[in-house]
Design a protein around this motif. Sequence first.
Motif, short mmCIF file in Angstrom:
data_model
loop_
_atom_site.label_atom_id
_atom_site.label_comp_id
_atom_site.label_asym_id
_atom_site.label_seq_id
_atom_site.Cartn_x
_atom_site.Cartn_y
_atom_site.Cartn_z
N ARG A 16 0.71 -0.91 -0.40
CA ARG A 16 -0.57 0.31 -0.01
C ARG A 16 1.24 1.56 0.05
O ARG A 16 0.50 2.05 -0.16
N LEU A 17 2.01 1.19 0.77
CA LEU A 17 3.03 2.36 0.81
C LEU A 17 3.24 2.99 -0.81
O LEU A 17 3.10 4.11 -1.25
N PRO A 18 4.06 1.77 -1.36
CA PRO A 18 4.10 1.64 -2.68
C PRO A 18 3.70 2.47 -3.92
O PRO A 18 3.81 3.73 -4.42
N ALA A 19 2.69 1.66 -3.49
CA ALA A 19 1.61 2.26 -4.16
C ALA A 19 0.97 3.18 -4.48
O ALA A 19 0.58 3.95 -4.91
N THR A 20 0.24 3.46 -3.06
CA THR A 20 0.28 5.33 -2.91
C THR A 20 1.01 6.50 -3.15
O THR A 20 1.37 7.48 -3.76
N LEU A 21 2.41 6.17 -3.10
CA LEU A 21 3.58 6.82 -3.56
C LEU A 21 4.10 6.52 -4.58
O LEU A 21 3.78 8.37 -5.71
N VAL A 22 2.91 5.77 -5.84
CA VAL A 22 2.92 5.37 -7.18
C VAL A 22 1.53 6.65 -7.44
O VAL A 22 1.83 7.24 -8.34
N GLY A 23 0.75 6.32 -7.54
CA GLY A 23 -0.70 7.08 -7.53
C GLY A 23 -0.19 8.21 -6.88
O GLY A 23 -0.70 9.12 -8.07
N CYS A 24 0.45 9.01 -6.14
CA CYS A 24 0.60 10.42 -5.88
C CYS A 24 1.61 11.01 -6.98
O CYS A 24 1.83 12.15 -7.72
N LEU A 25 2.11 10.48 -7.70
CA LEU A 25 3.38 10.35 -8.94
C LEU A 25 2.60 10.75 -9.82
O LEU A 25 2.62 11.94 -10.79
N LEU A 27 -0.68 11.72 -9.61
CA LEU A 27 -1.59 12.70 -9.96
C LEU A 27 -0.41 13.86 -10.38
O LEU A 27 -0.95 14.40 -11.54
N ILE A 28 0.47 13.86 -9.75
CA ILE A 28 1.45 15.17 -10.17
C ILE A 28 2.27 15.11 -11.73
O ILE A 28 2.07 16.49 -12.12
N LEU A 29 2.09 13.83 -11.99
CA LEU A 29 2.49 13.49 -13.76
C LEU A 29 1.39 14.38 -14.48
O LEU A 29 1.29 15.13 -15.39
N ALA A 30 -0.31 13.42 -14.18
CA ALA A 30 -0.81 14.01 -15.38
C ALA A 30 -1.50 15.66 -15.43
O ALA A 30 -1.56 15.78 -15.92
N LEU A 31 -1.23 16.29 -13.71
CA LEU A 31 -1.27 17.51 -13.31
C LEU A 31 -0.59 18.81 -13.92
O LEU A 31 -0.94 19.81 -14.26
N SER A 32 0.75 17.92 -14.36
CA SER A 32 1.60 18.08 -14.81
C SER A 32 1.72 18.50 -16.72
O SER A 32 1.79 19.86 -17.03
N ILE A 33 1.29 17.58 -16.79
CA ILE A 33 0.84 17.36 -18.29
C ILE A 33 -0.70 18.37 -18.44
O ILE A 33 -0.17 19.05 -19.67
N ALA A 44 -4.67 14.39 -23.30
CA ALA A 44 -6.03 12.85 -22.52
C ALA A 44 -4.76 12.08 -22.73
O ALA A 44 -5.52 10.92 -21.51
N LEU A 45 -3.63 11.05 -23.00
CA LEU A 45 -2.82 10.34 -22.10
C LEU A 45 -2.37 10.17 -20.92
O LEU A 45 -2.61 9.10 -19.82
N GLY A 46 -2.05 11.78 -20.66
CA GLY A 46 -2.12 11.87 -18.96
C GLY A 46 -3.26 11.68 -17.97
O GLY A 46 -3.16 10.96 -16.57
N LEU A 47 -4.08 12.51 -18.54
CA LEU A 47 -4.89 11.47 -17.58
C LEU A 47 -5.75 10.32 -17.77
O LEU A 47 -6.14 10.14 -17.07
N LEU A 48 -5.92 9.49 -18.85
CA LEU A 48 -5.87 8.34 -19.30
C LEU A 48 -4.78 7.47 -18.30
O LEU A 48 -4.98 6.60 -17.68
N ALA A 49 -3.37 7.49 -17.32
CA ALA A 49 -2.80 7.28 -16.87
C ALA A 49 -3.02 7.94 -14.68
O ALA A 49 -3.17 6.43 -14.57
N LEU A 50 -3.85 8.73 -14.74
CA LEU A 50 -4.22 9.45 -14.01
C LEU A 50 -5.57 8.14 -13.79
O LEU A 50 -6.11 7.51 -13.12
N LEU A 51 -6.88 7.82 -14.44
CA LEU A 51 -8.08 6.80 -14.16
C LEU A 51 -7.13 5.27 -14.49
O LEU A 51 -7.62 4.85 -13.48
#
Length: 167
Positions: A16-25, A27-33, A44-51
């Motif tokens: 769960r901890l590494p998964a949360t880190l991946v999720g946060c990263l 989110l940051i990537l999608a928002l920056s894109i 659209a690919l950035g948002l697809l990764a977030l989804l």
Amino acid sequence: MCREPRARRSPEHGHRLPATLVGCLTLILALSIVVRESRPSVRALGLLALLAIVLQGILGGVTVLYKLPLAVSVAHACLGQTFLLGALVRHTGAGLAIPDFPLAFGRVVPPLVSPYITVHFAHRIGALVVGAALLATSLTLTLRASRLIGWRGLARAPAGLGRHALL
């Protein structure tokens, strides 16, 4: 109130901890894109990764809470590995190692003569496994949860069964 000893806790909690880190990263990537990128397809690919990462978290949580069938756990595991393979492809520069699709150098299995080709081909195989796992999950949930209206739509969504799958 007595806490459960660490040795007896579910091994599921270990990721769960590494998964949360991946999720946060992600989110940051999608928002920056979305903020910095001008090409709509890349946004659209950035948002697809977030989804995908949100679906990964939901799939994992639902699997644990409702003790869903093995196919759901497999889909959860495969999607997680696909994220890792995608990151490996991206950060090793292996994204263009195989120039043609769906074949690889005109063959089903390319000559694995470099680590870049091997990583790229592993990513393709991983995508096939994830696709098969999503179909298996959709079918399993559709068959087992046919009486639950909310689950029926959710079960059909990964398979892309109609545009009204979530309704």
